[in-house]
Design a protein around this motif. Sequence first.
Motif, PDB file in Angstrom:
ATOM      1  N   TYR A   1       0.781  -0.981  -0.028  1.00  0.00           N
ATOM      2  CA  TYR A   1      -0.128  -0.086  -0.054  1.00  0.00           C
ATOM      3  C   TYR A   1       0.843   1.260  -0.121  1.00  0.00           C
ATOM      4  CZ  TYR A   1      -4.159  -2.515   0.987  1.00  0.00           C
ATOM      5  OH  TYR A   1      -5.057  -3.765   0.835  1.00  0.00           O
ATOM      6  N   ILE A   2       0.436   2.133  -0.614  1.00  0.00           N
ATOM      7  CA  ILE A   2       1.017   3.626  -0.749  1.00  0.00           C
ATOM      8  C   ILE A   2       0.053   4.695   0.259  1.00  0.00           C
ATOM      9  CG2 ILE A   2       1.813   5.601  -2.111  1.00  0.00           C
ATOM     10  CD1 ILE A   2       2.062   3.448  -4.330  1.00  0.00           C
ATOM     11  N   LYS A   3       0.642   5.462   0.934  1.00  0.00           N
ATOM     12  CA  LYS A   3      -0.202   6.312   1.800  1.00  0.00           C
ATOM     13  C   LYS A   3      -0.580   7.402   1.057  1.00  0.00           C
ATOM     14  CE  LYS A   3      -0.320   9.497   5.592  1.00  0.00           C
ATOM     15  NZ  LYS A   3       0.226  10.101   6.857  1.00  0.00           N
TER      16      LYS A   3
ATOM     17  N   ASP B   1      -5.252   7.178   7.997  1.00  0.00           N
ATOM     18  CA  ASP B   1      -4.569   7.100   6.714  1.00  0.00           C
ATOM     19  C   ASP B   1      -5.523   6.821   5.645  1.00  0.00           C
ATOM     20  OD1 ASP B   1      -2.324   8.457   7.974  1.00  0.00           O
ATOM     21  OD2 ASP B   1      -1.474   6.509   8.117  1.00  0.00           O
TER      22      ASP B   1
ATOM     23  N   LYS C   1      -5.061   5.189   2.087  1.00  0.00           N
ATOM     24  CA  LYS C   1      -4.024   4.212   1.209  1.00  0.00           C
ATOM     25  C   LYS C   1      -4.530   3.523   0.102  1.00  0.00           C
ATOM     26  CE  LYS C   1      -1.193   3.216   5.431  1.00  0.00           C
ATOM     27  NZ  LYS C   1      -0.402   2.172   6.061  1.00  0.00           N
TER      28      LYS C   1
ATOM     29  N   ASN D   1      -3.528   0.446  -2.943  1.00  0.00           N
ATOM     30  CA  ASN D   1      -2.443  -0.689  -3.219  1.00  0.00           C
ATOM     31  C   ASN D   1      -2.145  -0.478  -4.649  1.00  0.00           C
ATOM     32  OD1 ASN D   1      -3.497  -2.588  -5.360  1.00  0.00           O
ATOM     33  ND2 ASN D   1      -4.811  -3.312  -3.840  1.00  0.00           N
TER      34      ASN D   1
ATOM     35  N   GLU E   1      -8.944   2.389   2.792  1.00  0.00           N
ATOM     36  CA  GLU E   1      -8.499   1.946   1.328  1.00  0.00           C
ATOM     37  C   GLU E   1      -9.337   2.283   0.263  1.00  0.00           C
ATOM     38  OE1 GLU E   1      -7.325  -2.202  -0.719  1.00  0.00           O
ATOM     39  OE2 GLU E   1      -8.919  -2.410   0.828  1.00  0.00           O
TER      40      GLU E   1
END
Length: 128
Positions: free
Chosen positions: A4-6, A24, A26, A28, A100
């Motif tokens: 995952y990228i924030k 947060d 996030k 993928n 997500e």
Amino acid sequence: MTEYIKIGRISMTRAKEAHIPSADIKINKQHIDHVAGKHKKELEKLGFTALDFIRVVINGYNEIREAKDGTYFLANVIDESSTYTAIIGLNYIESKKFWEIKPAIPIRTAVINKKKLIWIRERTPLTI
């Protein structure tokens, strides 16, 4: 394992106002590729790459809407008369304590307006 990228965060203030968790946001990496491939034409019309589009909406959303299935949408509604609205769909992952990103697309304004409005602020244009 999914990477995952924030991308951003639902702030405490915003979360309290909308009655949703502060956490947060996030995405993928495979979903970025999916957005880029599946929505290429729409993104090109807007002049965005997939990641630019996602960041712009996360940083500039002015509505939070709720779908019946528990998905929340961050929307950057420029004008009610606009044909399309930039949206990010979010699902809260309780076990991981983050939001997500699921859909990240330009969508017809009439479609997003059917979702329950739970938070709104002044509308401003999208910018990179």
